[in-house]
Write an enzyme that holds these catalytic residues in place. Sequence first.
Site, PDB file in Angstrom:
ATOM      1  N   GLY A 112       0.845  -1.201   0.000  1.00 15.35           N
ATOM      2  CA  GLY A 112       0.000   0.000   0.000  1.00 15.35           C
ATOM      3  C   GLY A 112       0.871   1.237   0.000  1.00 15.35           C
ATOM      4  N   GLY A 136      -5.231   0.155   9.594  1.00 15.80           N
ATOM      5  CA  GLY A 136      -4.240  -0.388  10.514  1.00 15.80           C
ATOM      6  C   GLY A 136      -4.114  -1.895  10.442  1.00 15.80           C
ATOM      7  N   ARG A 146     -25.802  12.657  18.319  1.00 16.23           N
ATOM      8  CA  ARG A 146     -25.665  11.325  17.737  1.00 16.23           C
ATOM      9  C   ARG A 146     -24.388  10.641  18.215  1.00 16.23           C
ATOM     10  NH1 ARG A 146     -26.522  13.331  11.593  1.00 16.23           N
ATOM     11  NH2 ARG A 146     -28.739  12.868  11.390  1.00 16.23           N
ATOM     12  N   ASP A 156       0.483   1.648   8.960  1.00 18.55           N
ATOM     13  CA  ASP A 156      -0.013   0.822  10.079  1.00 18.55           C
ATOM     14  C   ASP A 156       0.937   0.821  11.280  1.00 18.55           C
ATOM     15  OD1 ASP A 156      -1.977   0.195   8.250  1.00 18.55           O
ATOM     16  OD2 ASP A 156      -1.176  -1.784   7.777  1.00 18.55           O
TER      17      ASP A 156
HETATM   18  O1  F6P Z   1      -1.190  -1.706   5.020  1.00 20.97           O
HETATM   19  C1  F6P Z   1      -1.711  -0.460   4.751  1.00 20.97           C
HETATM   20  C2  F6P Z   1      -3.179  -0.526   4.547  1.00 20.97           C
HETATM   21  O2  F6P Z   1      -3.615   0.798   4.293  1.00 20.97           O
HETATM   22  C3  F6P Z   1      -3.977  -1.162   5.683  1.00 20.97           C
HETATM   23  O3  F6P Z   1      -4.182  -0.287   6.755  1.00 20.97           O
HETATM   24  C4  F6P Z   1      -5.243  -1.539   4.946  1.00 20.97           C
HETATM   25  O4  F6P Z   1      -5.892  -2.645   5.573  1.00 20.97           O
HETATM   26  C5  F6P Z   1      -4.745  -1.942   3.607  1.00 20.97           C
HETATM   27  O5  F6P Z   1      -3.510  -1.296   3.417  1.00 20.97           O
HETATM   28  C6  F6P Z   1      -5.675  -1.557   2.467  1.00 20.97           C
HETATM   29  O6  F6P Z   1      -5.161  -2.075   1.302  1.00 20.97           O
HETATM   30  P1  F6P Z   1      -5.670  -1.709  -0.151  1.00 20.97           P
HETATM   31  O7  F6P Z   1      -5.152  -0.337  -0.465  1.00 20.97           O
HETATM   32  O8  F6P Z   1      -5.066  -2.751  -1.007  1.00 20.97           O
HETATM   33  O9  F6P Z   1      -7.159  -1.716  -0.112  1.00 20.97           O
END
Ligand code: F6P
Length: 349
Positions: free
Chosen positions: A18, A178, A170, A135
């Site tokens: 990511g 994460g 609310r 994360d």
């Molecule tokens: O590892 C970074 C992260 O942003 C996580 O927090 C999240 O679960 C994941 O990547 C999301 O991945 P993608 O961008 O492939 O949906």
Amino acid sequence: MPSEGSLDVKFGVLTGGGDCPGLNGVIRAVVTRGTTAYGHEFVGLRDGWKGPLEGLTMPLDVEVVRNILPVGGTILGSSRTNPYKIDSGPARVQEQMARLGLDALVAIGGEDTLGVAKKLHDDGVQVVGVPKTIDNDLGATDFTFGFDTAVNIATEAIDRLHTTADSHHRVLVCEVMGRHAGWIALHSGMAGSASVILIPEQPFDIDSVCDYVQQSYAKGHAPIVVTSEGAVPKEGTLSVKGGDLDAFGHVRLSGMGQLLEGEIEKRTGRETRSTVLGHIQRGGSPTAFDRVLSTRFGLAAIEAAADGAWGTMVALRGTDIVRVSLSEATAELKLVPPELYAQAGVFFG
Ligand code: F6P
């Protein structure tokens, strides 16, 4: 600036997994320092491990990286491609490296990207690693860049949710990223005065969550519930749906915010809404902290390569940048310890 040595190594640089604010800071530091101090050459490998697998490249020199420090994302592109899940993948990486005349790699990534780097190093590839992830869950480093930016974005969002929650009396649930570590939820929830914070490391009891919600109303505040996307209910208390798996076997997490919205409203009778911050946390310009950390990591990676410290990753320990083996770097996830969660818990309700 005079050259400090003429090692003249040709590096391929890649960013995997990511994306994350600060990746461009590392690329800038690696290329600038490597070129001016050592006379190295650089080739940009596109889209994570897909680049060296398929020979996808882009030019990478001091001119290309000059103005990229404040820019979010990665100029190299990224992907979750795993060469070890592809027929002859590792051999193809080595073939493409030979074809491109690459002597070594700088791999910038999280546990998955660095896990591949470790295996390639075991197979004889010269590689240094740089940790990244919003994360903050890599065991060998105190912090990864990208985390501070994500926490600041989430904190600002929580501040905004407070005013609209108060106006409408609310409950507002805020789901943050994460994966299986609760760092973003813990830090943004603490900074944003959440009424309760739910993290994967501490399975939650929905009845206690509803108690905190009611306590918050009793004190005259509309509650904000901050939940990690990977938060888990105590066994048997709520059912959670599973998601698809990526090339590294990670489940795609989604739906915790929405699940809590429905359950809290049903159990407390309080009107509830949920917000999923999602990729907003990963986009945009890095904070000053992440710009400095990513720059220091990039500089340290080039020094590691100059020392021939292949198979290592740079890491932050206290205020120092150190080197750790890629095996240590990828050995275990860094999770939120119970005592830190207990500190946050003092302010719940
Ligand atoms: O590892 C970074 C992260 O942003 C996580 O927090 C999240 O679960 C994941 O990547 C999301 O991945 P993608 O961008 O492939 O949906």
